[in-house]
Design an enzyme around this catalytic site. Sequence first.
Site, PDB file in Angstrom:
ATOM      1  N   ARG A  69     -23.851 -12.297  13.198  1.00 17.72           N
ATOM      2  CA  ARG A  69     -24.357 -11.242  12.619  1.00 17.72           C
ATOM      3  C   ARG A  69     -24.993 -11.578  10.954  1.00 17.72           C
ATOM      4  NH1 ARG A  69     -20.781  -6.146  12.473  1.00 17.72           N
ATOM      5  NH2 ARG A  69     -22.150  -5.397  11.023  1.00 17.72           N
ATOM      6  N   ASP A 103     -24.762  -6.094   4.763  1.00 20.40           N
ATOM      7  CA  ASP A 103     -25.541  -7.012   4.442  1.00 20.40           C
ATOM      8  C   ASP A 103     -25.678  -6.939   2.965  1.00 20.40           C
ATOM      9  OD1 ASP A 103     -27.807  -4.648   5.621  1.00 20.40           O
ATOM     10  OD2 ASP A 103     -27.692  -5.348   3.511  1.00 20.40           O
ATOM     11  N   HIS A 118     -17.710  -0.587   2.818  1.00 20.63           N
ATOM     12  CA  HIS A 118     -17.112  -1.370   3.867  1.00 20.63           C
ATOM     13  C   HIS A 118     -17.046  -2.855   3.743  1.00 20.63           C
ATOM     14  CE1 HIS A 118     -18.415   2.513   6.364  1.00 20.63           C
ATOM     15  NE2 HIS A 118     -17.325   2.738   5.605  1.00 20.63           N
ATOM     16  N   CYS A 126      -9.016 -14.718   2.937  1.00 20.83           N
ATOM     17  CA  CYS A 126      -7.727 -15.264   3.908  1.00 20.83           C
ATOM     18  C   CYS A 126      -7.270 -13.957   4.483  1.00 20.83           C
ATOM     19  CB  CYS A 126      -6.828 -16.111   2.998  1.00 20.83           C
ATOM     20  SG  CYS A 126      -5.448 -16.320   3.952  1.00 20.83           S
ATOM     21  N   THR A 194     -28.337   6.990   7.188  1.00 21.64           N
ATOM     22  CA  THR A 194     -27.154   6.883   7.615  1.00 21.64           C
ATOM     23  C   THR A 194     -26.660   8.073   8.723  1.00 21.64           C
ATOM     24  OG1 THR A 194     -24.489   6.929   7.360  1.00 21.64           O
ATOM     25  CG2 THR A 194     -25.886   8.287   5.960  1.00 21.64           C
ATOM     26  N   ASN A 219     -34.254   9.953   7.067  1.00 17.04           N
ATOM     27  CA  ASN A 219     -33.675   9.618   8.502  1.00 17.04           C
ATOM     28  C   ASN A 219     -34.811  10.179   9.609  1.00 17.04           C
ATOM     29  OD1 ASN A 219     -32.099   9.205  10.923  1.00 17.04           O
ATOM     30  ND2 ASN A 219     -30.443   9.101   9.768  1.00 17.04           N
ATOM     31  N   PRO A 220     -35.099   9.423  10.439  1.00 16.66           N
ATOM     32  CA  PRO A 220     -35.902   9.603  11.512  1.00 16.66           C
ATOM     33  C   PRO A 220     -35.322  10.668  12.433  1.00 16.66           C
ATOM     34  CG  PRO A 220     -35.589   7.327  11.726  1.00 16.66           C
ATOM     35  CD  PRO A 220     -34.785   7.863  10.525  1.00 16.66           C
TER      36      PRO A 220
HETATM   37  C1  BV8 Z   1      -9.963   4.665   7.852  1.00 21.22           C
HETATM   38  C2  BV8 Z   1     -18.011  -2.360   8.591  1.00 21.22           C
HETATM   39  C3  BV8 Z   1      -7.737   5.128   7.500  1.00 21.22           C
HETATM   40  C4  BV8 Z   1     -17.610  -3.369   9.707  1.00 21.22           C
HETATM   41  C5  BV8 Z   1     -17.852  -0.060   9.227  1.00 21.22           C
HETATM   42  C6  BV8 Z   1     -11.399  10.345  14.888  1.00 21.22           C
HETATM   43  C7  BV8 Z   1     -12.042  11.300  14.159  1.00 21.22           C
HETATM   44  C8  BV8 Z   1     -12.387  11.283  12.958  1.00 21.22           C
HETATM   45  C9  BV8 Z   1     -12.436   9.987  12.410  1.00 21.22           C
HETATM   46  C10 BV8 Z   1     -11.733   8.981  13.062  1.00 21.22           C
HETATM   47  C11 BV8 Z   1     -11.159   9.025  14.208  1.00 21.22           C
HETATM   48  N1  BV8 Z   1     -10.752   7.921  14.602  1.00 21.22           N
HETATM   49  C12 BV8 Z   1     -10.679   7.319  13.539  1.00 21.22           C
HETATM   50  C13 BV8 Z   1     -11.360   7.796  12.699  1.00 21.22           C
HETATM   51  C14 BV8 Z   1     -11.613   7.174  11.104  1.00 21.22           C
HETATM   52  C15 BV8 Z   1     -12.771   6.093  11.420  1.00 21.22           C
HETATM   53  C16 BV8 Z   1     -14.059   7.099  11.476  1.00 21.22           C
HETATM   54  O1  BV8 Z   1     -14.606   7.587  10.892  1.00 21.22           O
HETATM   55  N2  BV8 Z   1     -14.266   6.882  12.999  1.00 21.22           N
HETATM   56  C17 BV8 Z   1     -15.561   7.432  13.541  1.00 21.22           C
HETATM   57  C18 BV8 Z   1     -16.276   6.492  14.413  1.00 21.22           C
HETATM   58  C19 BV8 Z   1     -15.242   8.824  14.110  1.00 21.22           C
HETATM   59  N3  BV8 Z   1     -12.785   5.593  10.227  1.00 21.22           N
HETATM   60  C20 BV8 Z   1     -12.172   4.342   9.870  1.00 21.22           C
HETATM   61  O2  BV8 Z   1     -11.430   3.852  10.727  1.00 21.22           O
HETATM   62  C21 BV8 Z   1     -12.196   3.957   8.360  1.00 21.22           C
HETATM   63  N4  BV8 Z   1     -10.861   3.846   7.911  1.00 21.22           N
HETATM   64  O3  BV8 Z   1     -10.062   5.777   8.315  1.00 21.22           O
HETATM   65  O4  BV8 Z   1      -8.739   4.189   7.462  1.00 21.22           O
HETATM   66  C22 BV8 Z   1      -6.758   4.487   6.625  1.00 21.22           C
HETATM   67  C23 BV8 Z   1      -6.254   5.320   5.441  1.00 21.22           C
HETATM   68  C24 BV8 Z   1      -5.209   4.703   4.634  1.00 21.22           C
HETATM   69  C25 BV8 Z   1      -4.739   3.532   5.031  1.00 21.22           C
HETATM   70  C26 BV8 Z   1      -4.831   2.839   6.370  1.00 21.22           C
HETATM   71  C27 BV8 Z   1      -5.798   3.294   7.048  1.00 21.22           C
HETATM   72  C28 BV8 Z   1     -13.100   2.920   8.224  1.00 21.22           C
HETATM   73  C29 BV8 Z   1     -14.349   3.028   8.626  1.00 21.22           C
HETATM   74  C30 BV8 Z   1     -15.250   1.805   8.424  1.00 21.22           C
HETATM   75  C31 BV8 Z   1     -15.544   0.792   9.652  1.00 21.22           C
HETATM   76  N5  BV8 Z   1     -16.504  -0.243   9.263  1.00 21.22           N
HETATM   77  N6  BV8 Z   1     -18.638  -1.072   8.897  1.00 21.22           N
HETATM   78  C32 BV8 Z   1     -18.839  -3.977  10.209  1.00 21.22           C
HETATM   79  O5  BV8 Z   1     -19.916  -3.705   9.701  1.00 21.22           O
HETATM   80  O6  BV8 Z   1     -18.821  -4.668  11.206  1.00 21.22           O
HETATM   81  S1  BV8 Z   1     -18.728   1.191   9.781  1.00 21.22           S
HETATM   82  C33 BV8 Z   1     -20.120   1.047  10.331  1.00 21.22           C
HETATM   83  O7  BV8 Z   1     -20.473   2.009  11.012  1.00 21.22           O
HETATM   84  C34 BV8 Z   1     -21.076   0.969   9.377  1.00 21.22           C
HETATM   85  O8  BV8 Z   1     -20.672   0.367   8.151  1.00 21.22           O
HETATM   86  C35 BV8 Z   1     -21.748   2.339   9.238  1.00 21.22           C
HETATM   87  O9  BV8 Z   1     -20.924   2.994   8.234  1.00 21.22           O
HETATM   88  C36 BV8 Z   1     -20.866   3.229  10.427  1.00 21.22           C
HETATM   89  C37 BV8 Z   1     -22.164   3.616  11.451  1.00 21.22           C
HETATM   90  O10 BV8 Z   1     -23.068   2.416  11.742  1.00 21.22           O
HETATM   91  P1  BV8 Z   1     -24.669   2.930  12.034  1.00 21.22           P
HETATM   92  O11 BV8 Z   1     -24.604   4.144  12.803  1.00 21.22           O
HETATM   93  O12 BV8 Z   1     -25.277   1.600  12.611  1.00 21.22           O
HETATM   94  O13 BV8 Z   1     -25.151   3.086  10.760  1.00 21.22           O
HETATM   95  P2  BV8 Z   1     -25.300   4.389  10.253  1.00 21.22           P
HETATM   96  O14 BV8 Z   1     -24.032   5.288  10.452  1.00 21.22           O
HETATM   97  O15 BV8 Z   1     -25.723   4.147   8.986  1.00 21.22           O
HETATM   98  O16 BV8 Z   1     -26.488   5.034  11.245  1.00 21.22           O
HETATM   99  C38 BV8 Z   1     -27.699   4.442  11.298  1.00 21.22           C
HETATM  100  C39 BV8 Z   1     -28.681   5.726  10.887  1.00 21.22           C
HETATM  101  O17 BV8 Z   1     -29.896   5.124  10.624  1.00 21.22           O
HETATM  102  C40 BV8 Z   1     -28.912   6.794  11.953  1.00 21.22           C
HETATM  103  O18 BV8 Z   1     -28.795   7.785  11.518  1.00 21.22           O
HETATM  104  C41 BV8 Z   1     -30.400   6.370  12.461  1.00 21.22           C
HETATM  105  O19 BV8 Z   1     -30.951   7.502  12.684  1.00 21.22           O
HETATM  106  C42 BV8 Z   1     -30.979   5.955  11.217  1.00 21.22           C
HETATM  107  N7  BV8 Z   1     -32.321   5.113  11.032  1.00 21.22           N
HETATM  108  C43 BV8 Z   1     -32.621   4.094  12.272  1.00 21.22           C
HETATM  109  N8  BV8 Z   1     -33.777   3.427  11.754  1.00 21.22           N
HETATM  110  C44 BV8 Z   1     -34.174   4.196  10.457  1.00 21.22           C
HETATM  111  C45 BV8 Z   1     -33.104   4.926  10.092  1.00 21.22           C
HETATM  112  N9  BV8 Z   1     -33.053   5.805   8.728  1.00 21.22           N
HETATM  113  C46 BV8 Z   1     -34.240   5.325   8.318  1.00 21.22           C
HETATM  114  N10 BV8 Z   1     -34.897   4.422   8.265  1.00 21.22           N
HETATM  115  C47 BV8 Z   1     -35.069   3.914   9.494  1.00 21.22           C
HETATM  116  N11 BV8 Z   1     -36.122   2.892   9.821  1.00 21.22           N
HETATM  117 ZN    ZN Z   2      -4.530 -17.692   2.339  1.00 21.50          ZN
END
Ligand code: BV8
Ligand code: ZN
Length: 249
Positions: A69, A103, A118, A126, A194, A219-220
């Site tokens: 990536r 990014d 994120h 580390c 998003t 957002n589209p």
């Molecule tokens: C936490 C880094 C607790 C890594 C990322 C069950 C129910 C509810 C919540 C949860 C659950 N189980 C777990 C959870 C919590 C979970 C969560 O929310 N899960 C979701 C899936 C339900 N969250 C977590 O685990 C978070 N931590 O809760 O910790 C805790 C607290 C205390 C102590 C310990 C623990 C951590 C979440 C962070 C995960 N890491 N990224 C990596 O990149 O590898 S998240 C990653 O996915 C992205 O950063 C982004 O935020 C997310 C979604 O990705 P995408 O969908 O691709 O992106 P995005 O959402 O931005 O959507 C794309 C959009 O662009 C679309 O709408 C599309 O239409 C649009 N688009 C497309 N083209 C265009 C456009 N828009 C404009 N112009 C265009 N041309």
């Molecule tokens: Zn170390």
Amino acid sequence: MTVDRAAGLLAQARSVVVFTGAGVSAESGIPTFRDVQTGLWERFDAQALATPQAWAADPDLVWGWYEWRRTVVGRARPNAAHRAIAAIEAAKPGTVVVTQNVDDLHEQAGSPAPIHLHGSLTAPRCARCGTPRPPDGPADEPAEGRRLTPPVCERCGGAVRPGVVWFGEALPEAALTAAAEAAASCDLLLTIGTSGLVYPAAEIPQVAARCGAWVIQVNPRPTPLDEVATVNLRGPAAEILPALTALTS
Ligand code: BV8
Ligand code: ZN
């Protein structure tokens, strides 16, 4: 015309927050998180790979995925949306950019200090002692789906991990607090590219709406944020943002 209405709100706004997701980098050729799996990676689920469990089970696979990536990001350039966001910051001092993206395209486009909720691909550290381990140059072009052994921490010998927040991991507290405070005190929040599905980041636009700010969404496709958007601009960010800033300048 909705973009005229949005431009009017942006022109009046005194305190702006720009909240971005993977969609803002889509037109730079970086697939969104849900679309990222192509080629040999398509048999893996991104959400399963972006977890501490995947890292514990197979650090070489996870490190290889992030290096691939980082290669993709390394080839990408900021697009007109990133540049328009930097232009808003220049025109409206005090504007806060909050991104979910890992990014560095906002930085490359001139945004001085985006808040990364994120983490970032450019900030490996580390896994044991947390010592930052900046990447030594561009990723070595790992083939898609290829394992790579993570580097070893010079300080403690632990494995170096990607500097991102995985599912199940807490977001960096200072970043989340700063983003929430900015959202609570702004009078306009732009949410761009998003899906608004991942928490707690997805709370940020909701906080702004609850505190009485105008919310402009770009957002589209429909998202849960449609409900809180004052103006919904349906279309790609690299087309809409420049039109918005042209009307405002
Ligand atoms: C936490 C880094 C607790 C890594 C990322 C069950 C129910 C509810 C919540 C949860 C659950 N189980 C777990 C959870 C919590 C979970 C969560 O929310 N899960 C979701 C899936 C339900 N969250 C977590 O685990 C978070 N931590 O809760 O910790 C805790 C607290 C205390 C102590 C310990 C623990 C951590 C979440 C962070 C995960 N890491 N990224 C990596 O990149 O590898 S998240 C990653 O996915 C992205 O950063 C982004 O935020 C997310 C979604 O990705 P995408 O969908 O691709 O992106 P995005 O959402 O931005 O959507 C794309 C959009 O662009 C679309 O709408 C599309 O239409 C649009 N688009 C497309 N083209 C265009 C456009 N828009 C404009 N112009 C265009 N041309
Ligand atoms: Zn170390």
